[in-house]
Design an enzyme around this catalytic site. Structure first.
Site, short mmCIF file in Angstrom:
data_model
loop_
_atom_site.label_atom_id
_atom_site.label_comp_id
_atom_site.label_asym_id
_atom_site.label_seq_id
_atom_site.Cartn_x
_atom_site.Cartn_y
_atom_site.Cartn_z
N ARG A 149 -4.72 2.26 0.20
CA ARG A 149 -3.40 1.67 0.44
C ARG A 149 -3.58 0.24 0.94
NH1 ARG A 149 0.37 2.19 5.55
NH2 ARG A 149 1.97 0.82 4.76
N HIS A 184 4.30 -5.78 4.50
CA HIS A 184 3.65 -5.42 5.77
C HIS A 184 3.77 -6.64 6.68
CE1 HIS A 184 0.64 -2.41 7.58
NE2 HIS A 184 0.80 -3.33 8.50
N GLU A 200 6.57 0.28 8.43
CA GLU A 200 7.01 0.32 9.82
C GLU A 200 8.14 -0.67 10.11
OE1 GLU A 200 3.56 -0.16 12.29
OE2 GLU A 200 2.71 1.75 11.67
N TYR A 221 0.21 7.74 15.32
CA TYR A 221 -0.89 7.41 16.23
C TYR A 221 -0.85 8.21 17.52
CZ TYR A 221 -1.95 3.57 13.14
OH TYR A 221 -2.31 2.85 12.04
N GLU A 250 -0.71 6.17 7.55
CA GLU A 250 -1.62 5.59 8.55
C GLU A 250 -1.89 6.62 9.64
OE1 GLU A 250 -0.55 1.87 10.46
OE2 GLU A 250 0.09 1.00 8.54
N ASN A 293 3.37 7.16 9.47
CA ASN A 293 2.31 6.51 10.25
C ASN A 293 2.32 7.16 11.63
OD1 ASN A 293 2.23 4.87 8.04
ND2 ASN A 293 2.57 2.95 9.12
O1 IFM Z 1 -2.62 -2.51 12.74
C1 IFM Z 1 -1.42 -1.81 12.74
C2 IFM Z 1 -0.78 -1.81 11.38
O2 IFM Z 1 -0.57 -3.10 10.92
C3 IFM Z 1 0.54 -1.10 11.42
N1 IFM Z 1 0.43 0.19 12.02
C4 IFM Z 1 -0.27 0.30 13.27
C5 IFM Z 1 -1.63 -0.38 13.16
C6 IFM Z 1 -2.38 -0.26 14.51
O3 IFM Z 1 -1.67 -0.87 15.53
#
Ligand code: IFM
Length: 474
Positions: A98, A142, A187, A316, A381, A314
């Site tokens: 990606r 992005h 995002e 985290y 992500e 995405n």
């Molecule tokens: O680096 C970023 C990315 O550009 C967008 N999502 C989160 C990642 C980590 O912070």
């Protein structure tokens, strides 16, 4: 099913994994195992081959905006090392990659004449990937809006939404016969709230009301671009968007905390999700932020909710909140009316200060499936920054990242067993790169980048991921 080896065993883990038939059966054939990057974070070459500045080129020039005043001018120099990087992807056994397309490389003024050399770069990238059997997934935005469009009002004006759809058309006409997966925006919560309300991302504004307007035009641009892609691309093409999610958890069971969970969820998850899947904004968003709703034209919400082929997730970490007591809420007019708990004593954290919480990935995937029912889901992500050390040899021992990936891949497998229509998983990131306001201080890569020489070293997490993918059915 458990795929987790003890972290200290990670160097021998891949071999044992290969024999784990339960695991091999856990993921559907054709599952897209990949990694992700974005243009400004890796490409460099910001003044080459006709590229014009984006809002990020401007933002990084502001004193104090970026840690140590660094920029993406060189980044991981991917623009010049694309072939080498695709060869690395092949070594990692990636089945998908990606990447994002830089709008100001393709249309330097945002609209108008196409920069042939810019488009040719992405065409070469796609062809190089396909020649190696790697599925390209293209993200159109992005965060690097052409600066020329910012001068005409940027995301605060409706015209930018149409400009984005026209740009999508330009790229689709060139690459649409080879790229099957398209992501309109990455995002939008970040490009909107971090960029327009908190001022820590480009364009660096500090106004929540503006964030609402910018967010609406970004959503509208997504809908218009989706319709444009559909009109141009073959039927089997998959069009989606990548949202960042933070499942919200309650720190206690007080009614104020339970209300806070709803408020935080609306702000962090439903702001973009509801218009996209329900053709409505969650009204509570505007009350919570103390702003007025965006100005809507008759068809806006229907355009925004144009049906998608997949939703990109995405993920985290999670968000843990505690509601304000009734007295302090009454005494303060400050929004939001809750506290975000940054540190839990028994938890582990990445170098970004984000709690490692793989259960949250399973929770968000199953919730999205249950409540919003997208046709398919793709983890676009997931990954972690840790302080990596390279001592000049051929290895980087990043057992924490390796363990993080194992835990999150286990979470995928649990989600799949609950019938979530999950199609793939992209590690953020292929390479160490420019982490926005935190510049090069945070390393997310499966591959270490020595920025002084641009040498690439596959980390242990990358070696593990390669073995893991190899053990899967094709
Ligand atoms: O680096 C970023 C990315 O550009 C967008 N999502 C989160 C990642 C980590 O912070």
């Amino acid at each position: 099913m458990s795929i987790t080896g003890r972290p200290q065993d990670h160097r021998s883990f891949p071999a044992s994994l290969a024999g784990d038939s339960d695991l091999a059966g856990g993921f559907p054939p054709g599952f897209l195992w990949g990694a992700a990057t974005s243009a400004y974070q890796i490409e460099g070459a910001v003044r080459e081959d006709g590229r014009a500045p984006s809002i990020w080129d401007r933002f990084v020039a502001r004193p104090g905006a970026i840690l140590q005043g660094q920029t993406g001018e060189v980044a991981a120099d991917h623009y010049h090392r694309m072939e080498e990087d695709v060869a690395l992807m092949a070594l990692l056994n990636l089945r998908a990659y990606r990447f994002s397309i830089s709008w100001p490389r393709v249309l330097p003024q945002g609209t108008g004449p196409v920069n042939e050399r810019g488009l040719a770069f992405y065409e070469r990238l796609v062809d190089t990937l396909l020649a190696r059997g790697i599925e390209p997934l293209a993200t159109l935005y992005h965060w690097d809006l052409p600066a020329a469009l910012e001068d005409r009002g940027g995301w605060l004006v409706r015209d930018t939404a149409q400009a984005f759809a026209d740009y999508a058309g330009v790229v689709a006409r060139r690459l649409g016969d080879r790229v099957r997966w398209w992501i309109t925006h990455n995002e939008p919560w970040c490009s909107t709230y971090l960029g327009y309300a908190l001022g820590i991302h480009a364009p660096g504004l500090h106004d929540k009301q503006l964030a609402i307007h910018a967010g609406h035009h970004i959503l509208l641009s997504h809908g218009l671009a989706t319709q444009c892609l559909r009109s141009l691309l073959p039927r089997e093409t998959q069009v989606g968007i990548a949202l960042d999610f933070y499942p919200v958890y309650a720190a206690d069971e007080r009614p104020e905390t339970l209300a806070a969970v709803q408020e935080a969820d609306v702000f962090r998850n439903r702001w973009f999700l509801d218009p996209l899947f329900r053709a409505e904004y969650p009204e509570a968003l505007f009350r919570a932020l103390d702003v007025t709703p965006p100005t809507l034209q008759a068809n806006d919400l229907a355009v925004i909710a144009t049906p998608l082929d997949f939703l990109g997730v995405n993920y985290y970490s999670r968000m843990l909140v505690r509601g304000a007591s009734p007295e302090s809420a009454a005494a303060s007019s400050r929004k939001p009316s809750y506290e975000v708990i940054e540190r839990v004593p028994e938890a582990s954290y990445t170098d970004m200060g984000w709690e490692i919480f793989p259960e949250g990935l399973e929770a968000i995937l199953t919730r999205l499936h249950r409540e919003y029912a997208p046709k398919a889901l793709l983890v676009t992500e997931n990954g972690a920054a840790f302080e990596d050390h390279w001592h000049g040899g051929t290895s980087v021992h990043d057992w924490q990242r390796l363990h993080y990936l194992q835990l999150h891949i286990e979470a995928l497998s649990r989600a799949l067993s609950q019938q979530v229509p999950l199609k793939g998983y992209m590690v953020w990131s292929l390479l160490d790169n420019f982490e926005w306001a935190l510049s090069y201080s945070k390393r997310f890569g499966l591959v270490y980048v020595d920025y002084s020489t641009q040498r690439r070293i596959i980390k242990d997490s990358g070696l593990w991921y390669a073995s893991f993918i190899a053990a899967q059915r094709r």
